[in-house]
Write an enzyme that holds these catalytic residues in place. Structure first.
Site, PDB file in Angstrom:
ATOM      1  N   GLN A 130       0.832  -1.204   0.000  1.00  0.00           N
ATOM      2  CA  GLN A 130       0.000   0.000   0.000  1.00  0.00           C
ATOM      3  C   GLN A 130       0.868   1.257   0.000  1.00  0.00           C
ATOM      4  O   GLN A 130       1.589   1.504   0.978  1.00  0.00           O
ATOM      5  CB  GLN A 130      -0.866  -0.019   1.267  1.00  0.00           C
ATOM      6  CG  GLN A 130      -1.757   1.175   1.448  1.00  0.00           C
ATOM      7  CD  GLN A 130      -2.542   1.102   2.754  1.00  0.00           C
ATOM      8  OE1 GLN A 130      -2.038   0.572   3.749  1.00  0.00           O
ATOM      9  NE2 GLN A 130      -3.737   1.620   2.775  1.00  0.00           N
ATOM     10  N   TYR A 132       0.607   4.760   0.423  1.00  0.00           N
ATOM     11  CA  TYR A 132      -0.116   5.964   0.847  1.00  0.00           C
ATOM     12  C   TYR A 132       0.840   6.970   1.511  1.00  0.00           C
ATOM     13  O   TYR A 132       1.067   8.054   1.012  1.00  0.00           O
ATOM     14  CB  TYR A 132      -1.208   5.581   1.863  1.00  0.00           C
ATOM     15  CG  TYR A 132      -2.526   5.111   1.297  1.00  0.00           C
ATOM     16  CD1 TYR A 132      -2.612   4.438   0.083  1.00  0.00           C
ATOM     17  CD2 TYR A 132      -3.714   5.315   1.995  1.00  0.00           C
ATOM     18  CE1 TYR A 132      -3.829   3.997  -0.410  1.00  0.00           C
ATOM     19  CE2 TYR A 132      -4.952   4.885   1.513  1.00  0.00           C
ATOM     20  CZ  TYR A 132      -5.000   4.226   0.309  1.00  0.00           C
ATOM     21  OH  TYR A 132      -6.210   3.795  -0.178  1.00  0.00           O
ATOM     22  N   GLU A 248      -9.535  -1.220   5.502  1.00  0.00           N
ATOM     23  CA  GLU A 248      -8.373  -1.438   6.362  1.00  0.00           C
ATOM     24  C   GLU A 248      -8.744  -1.279   7.830  1.00  0.00           C
ATOM     25  O   GLU A 248      -8.384  -2.087   8.672  1.00  0.00           O
ATOM     26  CB  GLU A 248      -7.263  -0.456   5.982  1.00  0.00           C
ATOM     27  CG  GLU A 248      -5.976  -0.704   6.756  1.00  0.00           C
ATOM     28  CD  GLU A 248      -4.802   0.092   6.228  1.00  0.00           C
ATOM     29  OE1 GLU A 248      -5.016   1.058   5.460  1.00  0.00           O
ATOM     30  OE2 GLU A 248      -3.668  -0.249   6.590  1.00  0.00           O
TER      31      GLU A 248
HETATM   32  C1  LIG Z   1       3.210  -0.801  11.683  1.00  0.00           C
HETATM   33  C2  LIG Z   1       2.892   0.225  10.638  1.00  0.00           C
HETATM   34  C3  LIG Z   1       2.647  -0.171   9.339  1.00  0.00           C
HETATM   35  C4  LIG Z   1       2.351   0.793   8.369  1.00  0.00           C
HETATM   36  N1  LIG Z   1       2.145   0.371   7.076  1.00  0.00           N
HETATM   37  C5  LIG Z   1       1.879   1.296   6.115  1.00  0.00           C
HETATM   38  C6  LIG Z   1       1.723   0.897   4.742  1.00  0.00           C
HETATM   39  O1  LIG Z   1       1.812  -0.296   4.414  1.00  0.00           O
HETATM   40  N2  LIG Z   1       1.478   1.846   3.818  1.00  0.00           N
HETATM   41  C7  LIG Z   1       1.366   3.161   4.137  1.00  0.00           C
HETATM   42  O2  LIG Z   1       1.108   3.959   3.252  1.00  0.00           O
HETATM   43  N3  LIG Z   1       1.541   3.588   5.430  1.00  0.00           N
HETATM   44  C8  LIG Z   1       1.794   2.683   6.408  1.00  0.00           C
HETATM   45  N4  LIG Z   1       1.974   3.102   7.718  1.00  0.00           N
HETATM   46  C9  LIG Z   1       1.972   4.530   8.009  1.00  0.00           C
HETATM   47  C10 LIG Z   1       0.781   5.052   8.801  1.00  0.00           C
HETATM   48  O3  LIG Z   1      -0.378   5.092   8.002  1.00  0.00           O
HETATM   49  C11 LIG Z   1       1.140   6.438   9.342  1.00  0.00           C
HETATM   50  O4  LIG Z   1       2.228   6.268  10.232  1.00  0.00           O
HETATM   51  C12 LIG Z   1      -0.006   7.102  10.066  1.00  0.00           C
HETATM   52  O5  LIG Z   1      -1.012   7.475   9.164  1.00  0.00           O
HETATM   53  C13 LIG Z   1       0.445   8.363  10.877  1.00  0.00           C
HETATM   54  O6  LIG Z   1       1.143   9.228  10.045  1.00  0.00           O
HETATM   55  P1  LIG Z   1       2.582   9.810  10.494  1.00  0.00           P
HETATM   56  O7  LIG Z   1       3.434   8.656  10.899  1.00  0.00           O
HETATM   57  O8  LIG Z   1       3.081  10.660   9.370  1.00  0.00           O
HETATM   58  O9  LIG Z   1       2.315  10.674  11.769  1.00  0.00           O
HETATM   59  P2  LIG Z   1       1.769  12.226  11.838  1.00  0.00           P
HETATM   60  O10 LIG Z   1       0.634  12.389  10.892  1.00  0.00           O
HETATM   61  O11 LIG Z   1       2.976  13.086  11.633  1.00  0.00           O
HETATM   62  O12 LIG Z   1       1.260  12.294  13.300  1.00  0.00           O
HETATM   63  C14 LIG Z   1       2.112  12.501  14.438  1.00  0.00           C
HETATM   64  C15 LIG Z   1       1.245  12.551  15.701  1.00  0.00           C
HETATM   65  O13 LIG Z   1       0.336  13.662  15.636  1.00  0.00           O
HETATM   66  C16 LIG Z   1      -1.012  13.219  15.820  1.00  0.00           C
HETATM   67  N5  LIG Z   1      -1.922  13.987  14.960  1.00  0.00           N
HETATM   68  C17 LIG Z   1      -1.690  14.362  13.672  1.00  0.00           C
HETATM   69  N6  LIG Z   1      -2.770  15.046  13.180  1.00  0.00           N
HETATM   70  C18 LIG Z   1      -3.691  15.100  14.190  1.00  0.00           C
HETATM   71  C19 LIG Z   1      -5.007  15.652  14.306  1.00  0.00           C
HETATM   72  N7  LIG Z   1      -5.590  16.286  13.285  1.00  0.00           N
HETATM   73  N8  LIG Z   1      -5.674  15.502  15.479  1.00  0.00           N
HETATM   74  C20 LIG Z   1      -5.100  14.845  16.534  1.00  0.00           C
HETATM   75  N9  LIG Z   1      -3.834  14.301  16.483  1.00  0.00           N
HETATM   76  C21 LIG Z   1      -3.149  14.417  15.330  1.00  0.00           C
HETATM   77  C22 LIG Z   1      -1.015  11.766  15.397  1.00  0.00           C
HETATM   78  O14 LIG Z   1      -2.044  11.031  16.025  1.00  0.00           O
HETATM   79  C23 LIG Z   1       0.376  11.301  15.874  1.00  0.00           C
HETATM   80  O15 LIG Z   1       0.314  10.972  17.248  1.00  0.00           O
HETATM   81  C24 LIG Z   1       2.285   2.167   8.709  1.00  0.00           C
HETATM   82  C25 LIG Z   1       2.534   2.555  10.027  1.00  0.00           C
HETATM   83  C26 LIG Z   1       2.842   1.618  10.987  1.00  0.00           C
HETATM   84  C27 LIG Z   1       3.103   2.067  12.382  1.00  0.00           C
END
Ligand SMILES: Cc1cc2nc3c(=O)[nH]c(=O)nc-3n(C[C@H](O)[C@H](O)[C@H](O)COP(=O)(O)OP(=O)(O)OC[C@H]3O[C@@H](n4cnc5c(N)ncnc54)[C@H](O)[C@@H]3O)c2cc1C
Length: 396
Positions: A130, A132, A248
């Protein structure tokens, strides 16, 4: 929903049970979690099991017969999971084709896309990942910057994805790209199906705190993607992307089976380890805690069945999927943390190390469980979705 099994459901059970008796893997080592199994040997074993199930027609059983599924109904899906669980066989899970892309294509794909990709998801011949998240776009996914421009019959993609689970094994990726940088951010995104073996795709593994190499950075440099691989309309990919996310979240964090079996394993652990000179299980407060977890797991089981009902009626999952994702991942984490408490000093042993109890799987799970609270949209984001879209609360 009627929970009584009909004679047809029982015949289905008999057929699957007979097949499992001959084919289910014997003496599987305990598995710590899905991404741990991404490590080479365990991944190969998982693929072999998936293909074995496929050879008997036992993968993607709820998909329509015309696409190679069995058209299995709600109760047959329950029977299927019960029978797999009964023999301790792993769920058939290789990448994101069966759970995410297949159902998305059924809603949004062209007839040609369905016929080309769905059979190979069912057979396990093609593994999907995926595409994204990006370094600057996670929770705010719609801000993604990977670009694709048109060039004759192709899109040409450039950019970077991150946290791409299983990309090291995947044949294809469903990729979100920006095709109109001038449009408002949700309106200029397209959803492409990209061959991971295309020139210009580079995969770099990332090591998690568990030590497993479960996910990756993926780079796209002038990658040519045929236009027939566009899902939905150009610049309308956000709606397609959200459909995939709903699938998902509703099946995310392992779903109810993981929760239920983890609670059972926790009860077994409590019977093994000592507290005040007797098995921890004999302490009222320990049993009380485990019963609380069991009640929560049971509530999730029925929430999962509600989701399943929607899906088997051909409806895409709704925002209630966020409830499943939020509660299942937090329960997983709390169960793993409580296991640490029961293990006391033994909680310090790493996964598969000598002298550990249960091969150190609990310390592994405790570290891995954090990931489920972030993956598929962080739990804070699920709180926002539930507040705004399920409960109808005003935006904060
Ligand atoms: C085990 C694992 C597998 C994954 N596999 C995939 C994959 O296969 N493909 C893929 O595309 N992605 C994958 N991901 C990525 C995952 O979708 C993202 O890590 C997730 O969407 C959070 O984005 P970020 O890490 O950029 O954190 P950020 O968006 O930078 O967030 C940082 C912190 O701020 C908080 N935050 C941000 N915005 C808000 C808001 N509006 N309100 C309240 N709190 C907020 C978040 O909750 C978090 O605690 C994976 C992640 C993990 C941990």
């Amino acid at each position: 929903m009627d929970f009584n099994f009909s004679p047809e459901d029982e015949a289905f059970r008999k057929e699957f049970r007979a097949w499992l008796e001959v084919n289910a893997p014997k003496n599987q080592p305990p598995s710590a979690d899905m991404l741990a199994e991404a490590d080479q040997g365990e991944w190969q074993r998982r693929v072999a099991w998936y293909k074995k199930l496929a050879s008997g027609g036992w993968t993607c059983i709820n998909w329509p017969k015309e696409y190679g599924g069995r058209g299995a109904g709600i109760l047959q899906n329950i029977v299927y999971n019960q029978e797999l669980s009964r023999v301790g066989a792993p769920l058939p899970a290789i990448g994101f084709g069966p759970g995410l892309l297949g159902p998305t294509l059924m809603h949004w794909g062209t007839e040609e896309q369905k016929r080309r990709y769905i059979p190979k998801i069912i057979s396990g011949e093609e593994v999907w990942c995926q595409g994204y998240s990006e370094p600057g776009s996670g929770s705010d996914l719609a801000s993604l910057q990977t670009r694709a421009v048109e060039d004759g019959d192709y899109f040409v993609a450039n950019g970077q994805k991150v946290w791409t689970s299983l990309a090291q094994f995947a044949d294809y990726i469903f990729l979100l790209v920006r095709t109109d940088p001038q449009a408002p951010k949700h309106k200029g995104i397209s959803y492409l199906l990209v061959d991971m073996h295309s020139p210009g795709v580079t995969v770099r593994p990332l090591v998690q705190m568990t030590g497993a190499k479960g996910f990756n950075e993926v780079f796209f440099e002038d990658v040519r993607v045929p236009k027939k691989n566009l899902v939905g309309e150009k610049n309308q990919g956000w709606q397609v992307a959200i459909t995939t996310l709903m699938f998902e979240r509703s099946g995310g964090a392992g779903g109810d089976r993981t929760n239920t079996s983890m609670v059972k394993e926790l009860a077994d652990l409590a019977k093994t380890v000592q507290r005040d000179g007797k098995p921890a299980w004999e302490s009222d407060d320990v049993r009380q805690k485990i019963v609380e977890f069991a009640c929560e797991a049971n509530a999730l089981k029925y929430t999962g069945l509600r989701q399943l009902t929607r899906r088997l009626k051909g409806m895409p999952p709704g925002p209630e999927g966020s409830i499943m994702k939020l509660c299942a991942s937090e329960l997983n984490l709390r169960v793993a943390l409580y296991a640490m408490e029961l293990l006391g000093p033994y909680s310090q042993f790493q996964y598969k190390s000598d002298y550990s109890i249960d091969q150190g799987k609990w310390s592994y799970r405790m570290l891995a469980a954090r990931g489920s609270t972030i993956a598929a949209g962080s739990n804070q984001i699920q709180h926002n979705i539930i507040g705004e879209r399920v409960l109808g609360l005003p935006k904060g």
